[in-house]
Scaffold this motif. Sequence first.
Motif, PDB file in Angstrom:
ATOM      1  N   CYS A  30       0.843  -1.199   0.000  1.00 23.22           N
ATOM      2  CA  CYS A  30       0.000   0.000   0.000  1.00 23.22           C
ATOM      3  C   CYS A  30       0.877   1.247   0.000  1.00 23.22           C
ATOM      4  O   CYS A  30       1.973   1.240   0.553  1.00 23.22           O
ATOM      5  N   THR A  31       0.368   2.300  -0.594  1.00 22.34           N
ATOM      6  CA  THR A  31       1.081   3.576  -0.585  1.00 22.34           C
ATOM      7  C   THR A  31       0.924   4.235   0.787  1.00 22.34           C
ATOM      8  O   THR A  31       0.063   3.839   1.575  1.00 22.34           O
ATOM      9  N   ILE A  32       1.721   5.244   1.041  1.00 18.66           N
ATOM     10  CA  ILE A  32       1.613   5.980   2.304  1.00 18.66           C
ATOM     11  C   ILE A  32       0.202   6.563   2.464  1.00 18.66           C
ATOM     12  O   ILE A  32      -0.406   6.405   3.531  1.00 18.66           O
ATOM     13  N   PRO A  33      -0.355   7.233   1.443  1.00 15.05           N
ATOM     14  CA  PRO A  33      -1.725   7.741   1.588  1.00 15.05           C
ATOM     15  C   PRO A  33      -2.751   6.626   1.861  1.00 15.05           C
ATOM     16  O   PRO A  33      -3.676   6.816   2.656  1.00 15.05           O
ATOM     17  N   GLN A  34      -2.585   5.469   1.213  1.00 13.56           N
ATOM     18  CA  GLN A  34      -3.490   4.348   1.478  1.00 13.56           C
ATOM     19  C   GLN A  34      -3.363   3.883   2.925  1.00 13.56           C
ATOM     20  O   GLN A  34      -4.370   3.617   3.587  1.00 13.56           O
ATOM     21  N   LEU A  35      -2.126   3.751   3.404  1.00 15.21           N
ATOM     22  CA  LEU A  35      -1.913   3.316   4.783  1.00 15.21           C
ATOM     23  C   LEU A  35      -2.556   4.290   5.766  1.00 15.21           C
ATOM     24  O   LEU A  35      -3.210   3.872   6.726  1.00 15.21           O
ATOM     25  N   ARG A  36      -2.385   5.592   5.518  1.00 19.60           N
ATOM     26  CA  ARG A  36      -3.001   6.602   6.394  1.00 19.60           C
ATOM     27  C   ARG A  36      -4.519   6.465   6.410  1.00 19.60           C
ATOM     28  O   ARG A  36      -5.151   6.510   7.466  1.00 19.60           O
TER      29      ARG A  36
END
Length: 110
Positions: free
Chosen positions: A40-46
Amino acid sequence: MKTARAAAPAGLRIQVEVESEADAVAAVEAGADFLLLDNCTIPQLRAIAARLACRALLEASGGVRIENVREIAETGVSRISIGWITHSAPAADVALEIDTGGIRPGSARG
């Protein structure tokens, strides 16, 4: 998920690997206790952590490097898997020999 939950011993956590927020939500709504958030990307993880951290244990996995581990940790996930540590580790050729002192398995010591 219902089949897995029914077959699992009481108290056993069910882990599901997901690759998107939609999959994460579906897994939690189906009863998953633990999500492995793969690549997952950082924005997805957030986004996933903001939505689901109170409902499931979240572990980020895939694409984790020493350079981005802090940023991943700051997303709100509970755990981080860092596979690169072992990806290039050399294999060790290990042998184990047991000396039974002449006693065969199942026989009594005399």
